[in-house]
Each structure stands twice: as C-alpha cells, then as structure tokens.
Design a protein around this motif. Structure first.
Motif, PDB file in Angstrom:
ATOM      1  N   GLY A 182       0.783  -1.232   0.000  1.00 17.45           N
ATOM      2  CA  GLY A 182       0.000   0.000   0.000  1.00 17.45           C
ATOM      3  C   GLY A 182       0.813   1.279   0.000  1.00 17.45           C
ATOM      4  N   ARG A 183       2.125   1.172   0.100  1.00 16.46           N
ATOM      5  CA  ARG A 183       2.952   2.378   0.165  1.00 16.46           C
ATOM      6  C   ARG A 183       3.785   2.602  -1.101  1.00 16.46           C
ATOM      7  NH1 ARG A 183       5.352   1.028   6.088  1.00 16.46           N
ATOM      8  NH2 ARG A 183       5.100  -1.067   5.177  1.00 16.46           N
ATOM      9  N   PHE A 184       3.590   1.755  -2.124  1.00 11.35           N
ATOM     10  CA  PHE A 184       4.400   1.851  -3.334  1.00 11.35           C
ATOM     11  C   PHE A 184       3.510   2.117  -4.541  1.00 11.35           C
ATOM     12  CE2 PHE A 184       6.653  -0.901  -0.371  1.00 11.35           C
ATOM     13  CZ  PHE A 184       7.917  -0.331  -0.360  1.00 11.35           C
ATOM     14  N   ASP A 185       4.061   2.864  -5.487  1.00  8.02           N
ATOM     15  CA  ASP A 185       3.311   3.196  -6.698  1.00  8.02           C
ATOM     16  C   ASP A 185       3.555   2.210  -7.830  1.00  8.02           C
ATOM     17  OD1 ASP A 185       2.172   5.483  -5.560  1.00  8.02           O
ATOM     18  OD2 ASP A 185       3.945   6.682  -6.065  1.00  8.02           O
ATOM     19  N   ARG A 186       4.708   1.514  -7.809  1.00  2.93           N
ATOM     20  CA  ARG A 186       5.057   0.634  -8.922  1.00  2.93           C
ATOM     21  C   ARG A 186       6.046  -0.434  -8.447  1.00  2.93           C
ATOM     22  NH1 ARG A 186       5.920   5.558  -9.773  1.00  2.93           N
ATOM     23  NH2 ARG A 186       4.481   5.562 -11.558  1.00  2.93           N
ATOM     24  N   LEU A 187       6.246  -1.433  -9.298  1.00  2.00           N
ATOM     25  CA  LEU A 187       7.182  -2.510  -8.996  1.00  2.00           C
ATOM     26  C   LEU A 187       8.603  -2.133  -9.435  1.00  2.00           C
ATOM     27  CD1 LEU A 187       5.035  -5.542 -10.240  1.00  2.00           C
ATOM     28  CD2 LEU A 187       5.315  -4.740  -7.885  1.00  2.00           C
ATOM     29  N   PRO A 188       9.623  -2.657  -8.744  1.00  7.67           N
ATOM     30  CA  PRO A 188      11.024  -2.299  -9.062  1.00  7.67           C
ATOM     31  C   PRO A 188      11.616  -3.162 -10.167  1.00  7.67           C
ATOM     32  CG  PRO A 188      10.963  -3.627  -7.074  1.00  7.67           C
ATOM     33  CD  PRO A 188       9.520  -3.438  -7.485  1.00  7.67           C
ATOM     34  N   MET A 189      11.080  -3.013 -11.381  1.00  6.14           N
ATOM     35  CA  MET A 189      11.530  -3.830 -12.506  1.00  6.14           C
ATOM     36  C   MET A 189      12.923  -3.416 -12.995  1.00  6.14           C
ATOM     37  SD  MET A 189       9.478  -6.192 -13.241  1.00  6.14           S
ATOM     38  CE  MET A 189       7.885  -6.680 -12.609  1.00  6.14           C
ATOM     39  N   ALA A 190      13.075  -2.176 -13.400  1.00  2.00           N
ATOM     40  CA  ALA A 190      14.376  -1.723 -13.915  1.00  2.00           C
ATOM     41  C   ALA A 190      15.446  -1.809 -12.834  1.00  2.00           C
ATOM     42  CB  ALA A 190      14.262  -0.298 -14.454  1.00  2.00           C
ATOM     43  N   ALA A 191      15.028  -1.637 -11.576  1.00  3.42           N
ATOM     44  CA  ALA A 191      15.986  -1.743 -10.477  1.00  3.42           C
ATOM     45  C   ALA A 191      16.636  -3.118 -10.453  1.00  3.42           C
ATOM     46  CB  ALA A 191      15.276  -1.463  -9.142  1.00  3.42           C
ATOM     47  N   ALA A 192      15.827  -4.166 -10.627  1.00  2.82           N
ATOM     48  CA  ALA A 192      16.374  -5.525 -10.622  1.00  2.82           C
ATOM     49  C   ALA A 192      17.383  -5.711 -11.741  1.00  2.82           C
ATOM     50  CB  ALA A 192      15.240  -6.536 -10.750  1.00  2.82           C
ATOM     51  N   SER A 193      17.085  -5.171 -12.912  1.00  4.30           N
ATOM     52  CA  SER A 193      17.990  -5.326 -14.051  1.00  4.30           C
ATOM     53  C   SER A 193      19.335  -4.655 -13.794  1.00  4.30           C
ATOM     54  CB  SER A 193      17.339  -4.741 -15.310  1.00  4.30           C
ATOM     55  OG  SER A 193      16.174  -5.463 -15.656  1.00  4.30           O
ATOM     56  N   SER A 194      19.290  -3.453 -13.277  1.00  7.04           N
ATOM     57  CA  SER A 194      20.551  -2.730 -13.064  1.00  7.04           C
ATOM     58  C   SER A 194      21.322  -3.257 -11.864  1.00  7.04           C
ATOM     59  CB  SER A 194      20.272  -1.232 -12.907  1.00  7.04           C
ATOM     60  OG  SER A 194      20.027  -0.647 -14.175  1.00  7.04           O
ATOM     61  N   LEU A 195      20.628  -3.759 -10.851  1.00  2.24           N
ATOM     62  CA  LEU A 195      21.348  -4.343  -9.720  1.00  2.24           C
ATOM     63  C   LEU A 195      21.997  -5.671 -10.113  1.00  2.24           C
ATOM     64  CD1 LEU A 195      18.945  -3.420  -6.795  1.00  2.24           C
ATOM     65  CD2 LEU A 195      21.218  -2.485  -7.255  1.00  2.24           C
ATOM     66  N   MET A 196      21.344  -6.444 -10.968  1.00  2.00           N
ATOM     67  CA  MET A 196      22.018  -7.631 -11.511  1.00  2.00           C
ATOM     68  C   MET A 196      23.261  -7.220 -12.293  1.00  2.00           C
ATOM     69  SD  MET A 196      19.352 -10.552 -12.850  1.00  2.00           S
ATOM     70  CE  MET A 196      17.923  -9.518 -13.161  1.00  2.00           C
ATOM     71  N   ALA A 197      23.143  -6.164 -13.075  1.00  2.00           N
ATOM     72  CA  ALA A 197      24.283  -5.703 -13.869  1.00  2.00           C
ATOM     73  C   ALA A 197      25.429  -5.229 -12.980  1.00  2.00           C
ATOM     74  CB  ALA A 197      23.848  -4.584 -14.817  1.00  2.00           C
ATOM     75  N   LYS A 198      25.115  -4.843 -11.733  1.00  2.00           N
ATOM     76  CA  LYS A 198      26.148  -4.441 -10.788  1.00  2.00           C
ATOM     77  C   LYS A 198      26.725  -5.623 -10.021  1.00  2.00           C
ATOM     78  CE  LYS A 198      26.073  -0.575  -8.559  1.00  2.00           C
ATOM     79  NZ  LYS A 198      25.747   0.571  -7.668  1.00  2.00           N
ATOM     80  N   GLY A 199      26.176  -6.830 -10.243  1.00  2.00           N
ATOM     81  CA  GLY A 199      26.732  -8.018  -9.604  1.00  2.00           C
ATOM     82  C   GLY A 199      25.898  -8.625  -8.507  1.00  2.00           C
ATOM     83  N   TYR A 200      24.707  -8.099  -8.257  1.00  2.00           N
ATOM     84  CA  TYR A 200      23.825  -8.699  -7.257  1.00  2.00           C
ATOM     85  C   TYR A 200      23.078  -9.885  -7.860  1.00  2.00           C
ATOM     86  CZ  TYR A 200      24.476  -4.662  -4.174  1.00  2.00           C
ATOM     87  OH  TYR A 200      25.017  -3.708  -3.359  1.00  2.00           O
ATOM     88  N   GLY A 201      22.893 -10.918  -7.060  1.00  2.00           N
ATOM     89  CA  GLY A 201      21.989 -11.987  -7.462  1.00  2.00           C
ATOM     90  C   GLY A 201      20.563 -11.510  -7.314  1.00  2.00           C
TER      91      GLY A 201
END
Length: 465
Positions: free
Chosen positions: A277-296
């Motif tokens: 209830g406190r978020f406007d959208r899902l973190p889609m692009a965030a997941a892509s860029s964090l993977m690109a930074k080396g996060y699983g």
C-alpha cells in the motif's frame, strides 16, 4: 563483483627426508612452486605459501590462507610428502581444494639423475594426499596436466572460478523483501538445510524499510542515477519525471538496504510490494541494473534462484535471471523471458538497451519503468538449483545457443530464444524428470563444465540435460 581474478593459495607439500641427499632442495622446489604461480597469471591471483614439510608448517600456511580470505587452495606436490602430516588440515579446511597432479619436467629422459627423480616424484605423494582427502570426506578437484600448458591454465581457471563461487556462497546472505509467492512449490526449501549444506542465509527485509529508505534518499543521488541512465540507455520519452524518480529511488533504496544487511543477492515478490500500500510501482528496472552491478536476483521471493544468479556472477560473470516462457517447435528453441527483470549486460551489442514506459497489470500498481533488450546471440548455459529435501540439492544444466531470432514487438520485457544442444524435446523431457525449476540463471558461453566443478566442490548433484 567478477572484475577481479579469483584468489587462490598454492600449498606446496614435501618433506625434509631429502635434505641431506640434495642440499638446497627446499629452495629449489619452492622456486618451482613460484613458477607454477607465475604461469597462472591472468586466470587467478596466486599466493604461494612456504613449502610444507610437516604438520606445523601445513597448519600455519593454511591459517594464513584462511586469514587472507582466499577463494581456494591449489595443492602442488613438491616431492613425495606423507599424507598424515596434512590429514588434519584437510579435515578442518574451510576452503575448496584442487589437487594439481603435476611435476616440474613433462618428460622422463635418459639424462635424469637421482636429483631429477626426486624433483619429479610428486605423483605418489598426490596419491597418498588424495587418499587422505577421500577418507576425510573432503570434496576436491583433480587436474593432471603439463603445468606450463594452456590446458592447465584453463582447467585451473575453471576450478578457481568454481572455488570463488563456492566460497562466496558460504557467506552469502539473500534478502527477501516481503514474502515468497504463495503456492510456488519449486522454490520452497528448508532454510536451515540450505545454510548447513551450502551456506546461503535468508534475511527477511520489511517492505516498510524500503519505503522509509526511499524517502530518506538525497535528491542528488536520485538525479545522478537518472543522468547515468540518460547516458547508458535509450530512454522512452513517455516516461515522466515522477515515474523515473520513483524508480530511481527504489533502486537506490534496495541497494542501500542490501548493503546494510550484508546481502549480495535478493528477491522481491510483486504481491508483497503491491499489497503493502505504500508503493506506486514494482522495481523492474531496479532488478535489471542491480544484476548488472553483480547482485543476485530472482522474482517472487525465490531464494534458490537468487543464489544461483549470484553464483553465476562469481562463476562466469553476468548472471541473468530468466525462465522458459514457451516452446517454439519450428526453431527447436525455448522463448526465455520473465516479467521484466533481466541483466542488461547480456544484451545484444547491435541494439540499444531501452528504458521504457511499460503497462503492467500484475501487482495492480502504476506502470513500472522497465529495461527492454534482446539477449545476445551465441553460446549460452542454463542452470537450475533443485531442493530434493533435507540437505540434498541437485543442479540441472543445459548448454545451447541463443538464436539470432525474430523480434517480438509486443513483448515488453527482456527476451531471447535458446536452442538446447539436446533439442527442446530431449532437453525438456530430461529437465522435467530431474525436477528442474522454472526460475533459471542464464550465462553466456558454454559453462556446463564450470557448473560441474562448482557442484563437486559444494556436494551438489550435477545433471546435464
């Protein structure tokens, strides 16, 4: 995370029996160990320990390796060395091991004297040492090769990357924002069994913590990320400033929380975000860029898949989270995609990665900015971690080819078509028989042999389909 080489210690084993017969033999064989280390330049960063001539030496050198946070230990027999002097060390060793069954000279020649025989007699020491490791139940890799050869370098490099992935898993923490998707059985497992057997620990992170962290971020950090995106991606002009700022805050907020909790992998579930209830959208692009930074990363709270993407980063670089979306019989391939998350470092070189405005009904939230790309054609490998119950795990692996395939204009998420070497019929029959999960890590390149080494070092059953 994989820009640096794996770091391994070279444990050279001999004994003082030959000192009177060959004065200076310890220094002579120590120089040989250093030459072996130098030959591995470019595939591993080697730390060469002092020659091990007894139990005290072995325990001291191995403690030095462990204190230095190395990824693994490469054992080299400098002469014959009785295994009882290292038996306790291997029983207690916390690092992956590889036994390099090598010798200084590749050929026996008529010119050899007893000194040469002694310098090159490591093979029976390797047998004694391997027997001790087998008795101790220590998983280890073996490489019998001519040490100056390129094949030796390649095999050590493969083991070293597997050792890095295995060692990183022992201290891996996987953050889960909210909870795992209800009813998704192939991602369920015993958390304590996973931690005992393989190492990864699950860390629950409340969605409210993400909301607070997002709100606390300075505007300067958010603006800097948006400027970087402008330079790196083709940005959809339909995206509003508010949409982009909200996405940027989510990405920065997730990364800050992962850092605070010591997590190198994470998972989010759309319902956990949407229902909060406190978020406007899902973190889609965030997941892509964090993977690109080396996060699983994995979707839907899937810890096993997130840990696999992390291992893919350590093993080969650029782990990509995906799943088999559909079968295409005419091209004998599988459509690979997911809801919108994918590591953009596996994108084609001849097309820009696009940051798009993307309608998405899942989660019942506003449109999430999403990174859209097609996967680079060429060799690729899929891998899935299967929980079999208790501390038993299986890895299912398939090699194949990402095709230079058709565009799918209506598919607004990362995608590509993967043709398994065994064909979709044979591959899928075997994948399903072995319990392969629907969340997968993809790496570019032929990496089944690398995953096999990783499995040998961790005790995971390995199946190639």
């Amino acid at each position: 995370m994989t820009d640096t080489l794996p770091r391994v210690g070279i444990l050279g084993i001999m004994q003082p029996l030959y000192d009177d017969m060959i004065p200076g033999i310890t220094e002579h064989q120590a120089a040989y160990a250093r030459r072996v280390a130098e030959s591995l330049d470019g595939v591993a960063e080697c730390v060469t320990g002092a020659p091990v001539r007894g139990r005290d030496d072995a325990e001291r050198v191995v403690r030095e390796f462990e204190d230095a946070d190395l990824d693994g230990v490469l054992v080299v027999m400098l002469t014959y060395g009785p295994s009882l002097r290292v038996t306790r060390v291997f029983h207690e060793l916390r690092l992956p091991v590889c036994l390099a069954n090598i010798q200084p000279d590749p050929a026996v020649t008529p010119e050899w004297d007893m000194d040469d025989m002694t310098y090159n007699q490591g093979i029976h020491g390797a047998q004694d040492t391997a027997n001790a490791m087998v008795r101790a139940g220590v998983p280890f890799e073996v490489i019998t090769e001519e040490w100056p050869s390129e094949v030796f370098r390649q095999r050590v490099g493969r083991w070293a990357r597997g050792a890095r992935a295995a060692t990183a898993w022992k201290r891996l923490r996987v953050g889960v924002f909210g909870y795992a998707m209800n009813g998704m059985g192939d991602a369920r497992f015993d958390e304590t069994a996973l931690m005992r057997a393989l190492g990864p620990e699950v860390v629950a992170i409340a969605p409210g913590a993400l909301r607070r962290t997002m709100d606390e971020l300075p505007t300067s950090e958010v603006s800097a990320l948006m400027r970087w995106e402008d330079e790196r991606f083709e940005v959809d002009g339909r995206l509003s400033e508010k949409e982009r700022e909200d996405h940027a805050r989510m990405q920065l907020g997730i990364e800050r929380l992962l850092t605070e909790h010591g997590c190198r992998a994470y998972s989010t579930h759309f319902d956990a975000i949407g229902e909060d209830g406190r978020f406007d959208r899902l973190p889609m692009a965030a997941a892509s860029s964090l993977m690109a930074k080396g996060y699983g990363f994995a979707g839907e709270g899937d810890v096993l898949a997130a840990a696999m993407v992390h291992a893919g980063h350590q093993l080969a670089g650029d782990g990509h989270f995906t799943e088999m979306y559909a079968m295409d019989y005419p091209s004998d391939s599988l459509l690979m995609s997911h809801m919108g998350e994918g590591n953009w470092r596996v994108a084609r070189d001849d097309e820009p990665v696009r940051l798009i405005k993307r309608p998405l009904a899942i989660g019942n939230l506003d449109d999430p900015p999403t990174l859209l790309f097609r996967i680079k054609p060429g060799r690729a490998t899929l891998a899935s971690l299967v929980a079999l119950g208790g501390e038993r795990f299986r890895m299912v692996v398939a090699e194949g080819e990402v095709l230079d395939s058709q565009r799918l204009p209506a598919l607004e998420m990362p995608y590509g078509q993967f043709r398994p070497d065994s064909g979709i019929r044979g591959c899928m029959d075997a994948w399903l028989r072995n319990g392969g999960t629907h969340h997968i890590v993809m790496n570019l390149g032929s990496l089944a042999a690398d995953w096999r080494v990783f499995c040998e070092l961790t005790g995971i059953e390995f199946v190639q389909v």
